[in-house]
Each structure stands twice: as C-alpha cells, then as structure tokens.
Design an enzyme around this catalytic site. Structure first.
Site, PDB file in Angstrom:
ATOM      1  N   ALA A  68       0.832  -1.201   0.000  1.00 66.04           N
ATOM      2  CA  ALA A  68       0.000   0.000   0.000  1.00 66.04           C
ATOM      3  C   ALA A  68       0.868   1.254   0.000  1.00 66.04           C
ATOM      4  O   ALA A  68       2.062   1.216   0.312  1.00 66.04           O
ATOM      5  CB  ALA A  68      -0.912  -0.001   1.222  1.00 66.04           C
ATOM      6  N   GLY A 113      -0.312  -5.470   0.283  1.00 67.52           N
ATOM      7  CA  GLY A 113      -1.355  -5.469  -0.723  1.00 67.52           C
ATOM      8  C   GLY A 113      -0.935  -6.123  -2.021  1.00 67.52           C
ATOM      9  O   GLY A 113      -1.776  -6.650  -2.759  1.00 67.52           O
ATOM     10  N   GLU A 116      -1.578  -9.698  -1.425  1.00 64.01           N
ATOM     11  CA  GLU A 116      -3.036  -9.870  -1.370  1.00 64.01           C
ATOM     12  C   GLU A 116      -3.640  -9.864  -2.767  1.00 64.01           C
ATOM     13  O   GLU A 116      -4.560 -10.638  -3.060  1.00 64.01           O
ATOM     14  CB  GLU A 116      -3.654  -8.773  -0.503  1.00 64.01           C
ATOM     15  CG  GLU A 116      -3.328  -8.957   0.977  1.00 64.01           C
ATOM     16  CD  GLU A 116      -3.800  -7.797   1.827  1.00 64.01           C
ATOM     17  OE1 GLU A 116      -4.532  -8.042   2.803  1.00 64.01           O
ATOM     18  OE2 GLU A 116      -3.438  -6.641   1.519  1.00 64.01           O
ATOM     19  N   GLU A 136       2.513  -6.038   7.231  1.00 60.21           N
ATOM     20  CA  GLU A 136       1.701  -4.998   7.873  1.00 60.21           C
ATOM     21  C   GLU A 136       1.921  -4.912   9.372  1.00 60.21           C
ATOM     22  O   GLU A 136       1.821  -3.836   9.965  1.00 60.21           O
ATOM     23  CB  GLU A 136       0.213  -5.241   7.578  1.00 60.21           C
ATOM     24  CG  GLU A 136      -0.205  -4.984   6.140  1.00 60.21           C
ATOM     25  CD  GLU A 136      -0.072  -6.189   5.241  1.00 60.21           C
ATOM     26  OE1 GLU A 136      -0.640  -6.161   4.133  1.00 60.21           O
ATOM     27  OE2 GLU A 136       0.610  -7.168   5.637  1.00 60.21           O
TER      28      GLU A 136
END
Length: 264
Positions: A68, A113, A116, A136
């Site tokens: 991110a 991300g 993900e 994270e």
C-alpha cells in the site's frame, strides 16, 4: 499488444484472447486508493469482455507491487479507514471474482497489498528473485485486503499466522514449498510462463471453466454439504450450453480431447 481499458496506472491489454491487467506506477507499484479503484475497473472490464478468455496480472519486469501507499495511509483516522476498508477489500475481490482463469506474474516484491492482489488469482508464477510477505504487522496493523483470509485458506492457519505475525519476507523457494506460488522460473521468463498457462484456456469451454471456478471457490466458503449442492447446481446448468453438446458429441465421434469449443 493491443491496449484497450486503461487508467492512469492500470491498463487492461488484450492480445490473442488473454487480457493482461498491467500495474504501472513506478517505482514500486504502490497501491494507493486510485490504483485500487483502477484495478477494480480493469477486473470488471476483463470479466465482461468476450474477447478475454483468461487473465494475467503483471507488475512489470522489476516488481509486482510492494504494498500500500503508506504515505497516503499514515494520517488516516479510524473513522476514515472504517469507511474505506470495505472498498479496499472489494477492489481486490473484483479480481478474485473474474469468472475466467487468472494468473499472477510475480517479479521482485509482492508485499502486503501486492501479495493480497496475487492471492486473488487462481495461480501464481514467480521469478526466482521474488520475495512475498505480509509485513503490515511491522506498521502496527494487519493485512486488510484479504491477506488474513486468502493466505490462511491457501497454506493453512499455522503457516499464515507465522507469515502475518512476523511480517517476514518469504523467498521464492520457500513460497513454492508452502504453496504460496505454484511455479518458479527465471525473472525474465515470468510473464511468458504466465501467458503460457493462460493461453491454454483461450479456446476452452468458457462456461465450464467459469462453473469450475464458482464451484471450487464457492465451496471453500461453507460446509462440504453446501459445496456439493453448489457443485450439483452449476454442473447441471452446463447442460444448457453449446460447449457441452459439442464436447460430448466430439468425444463419442472422435475420442477425448478433440472438441473445438466456441465458449457458449
């Protein structure tokens, strides 16, 4: 390659029945809000287009996506993130719900991300220099776009907890042994290897492939009994397709593996 659907950072490029969702936000393909929504739009378009029969998600030769955009997130309040978190997750779910075979072509980093997003694909091909992870926790948060759910379903809760709790980077060899990625090749060969897998399905029975994906993914979300009911429903529905008639007639007349499908 013919580029059609495009945003500022995400393009859907279609060539020979394969659509490539191309991430292009140098230097690290940081996944800010705009990128997330452009990924959603590309996934929706890939789902709808009849000339797209399989999909590759690709970040380029150097990096898949390093996570991110932390600068964008750093000062976000709980109230703001509570309003945004569902949209973040659903943007990636749009990729998972593409009713066609999908493969992530992972070079370099696929972190946070980025991993993900790769987990939303049916298959993952990685370069031998790839590093994946969910770091994270090192920021005082947890994965928020499917990492705690899709990773645990893929590798089991214990292995997922190790990766999420530590935030460590997993190299390509370990990722292959854990089942996070399915194939490891030289970095320069990643995209071509992903294309090779995707091209298998260009002339395949599109409705049956979509049904197989629905049954497998849907069945994982409930009990075995519910999954078997779902399987029965989508199995029976295929007897309304042209490809079922073509495939069975071809088998009877010519033996297996010779049917020419039209995707209808």
């Amino acid at each position: 390659m013919r580029g059609d659907g495009s945003g500022e950072f995400i393009r859907l490029e279609v060539d020979g029945g394969v659509g490539t969702i191309r991430l292009d936000r140098p230097p690290m393909n940081a996944l800010n809000k705009q990128v997330q929504e452009e990924i959603r739009a590309a996934a929706v378009e890939a789902s709808a287009r009849d000339d797209v029969r399989a999909v590759v998600v690709y970040g380029g030769q150097k990096v898949f996506a390093a996570g991110a955009d932390i600068k964008e997130m750093a000062d976000v309040s709980y109230v703001d993130m509570a309003a945004r978190a569902g949209a973040l997750s659903s943007a990636f779910t749009a990729v998972a719900e593409i009713p066609k075979p999908t493969v992530a072509a992972v070079t370099g980093y696929a972190l946070g991300g980025g991993l993900e997003l790769a987990l939303c694909c049916d298959r993952r091909v990685a370069g031998d220099n790839a590093k994946v992870g969910q770091p994270e926790i090192l920021l005082g948060i947890i994965p928020g776009a499917g990492g705690t759910q899709r990773l645990a379903r893929l590798v089991g809760p214990s292995r997922a907890k190790d990766i999420v709790y530590t935030g460590r980077f997993v190299d390509a060899e370990e990722a292959l042994s854990l089942g996070i990625v399915d194939e490891v090749v030289a970095p320069d060969d990643v995209y071509e290897a992903a294309l090779r897998w995707a091209r298998q399905f260009v002339n395949g029975p599109a409705r049956a492939l979509a049904a197989a994906k629905t049954a497998i993914d849907g069945g994982l979300n409930g009990s075995l009994a519910d999954g078997l009911k779902l399987e029965s429903q989508v199995f029976a529905a295929l007897f309304a397709t042209e490809d079922q008639k073509t495939g069975m007639r071809s088998f009877v007349e010519n033996g297996p593996g010779k049917a020419v499908f039209n995707g209808r």
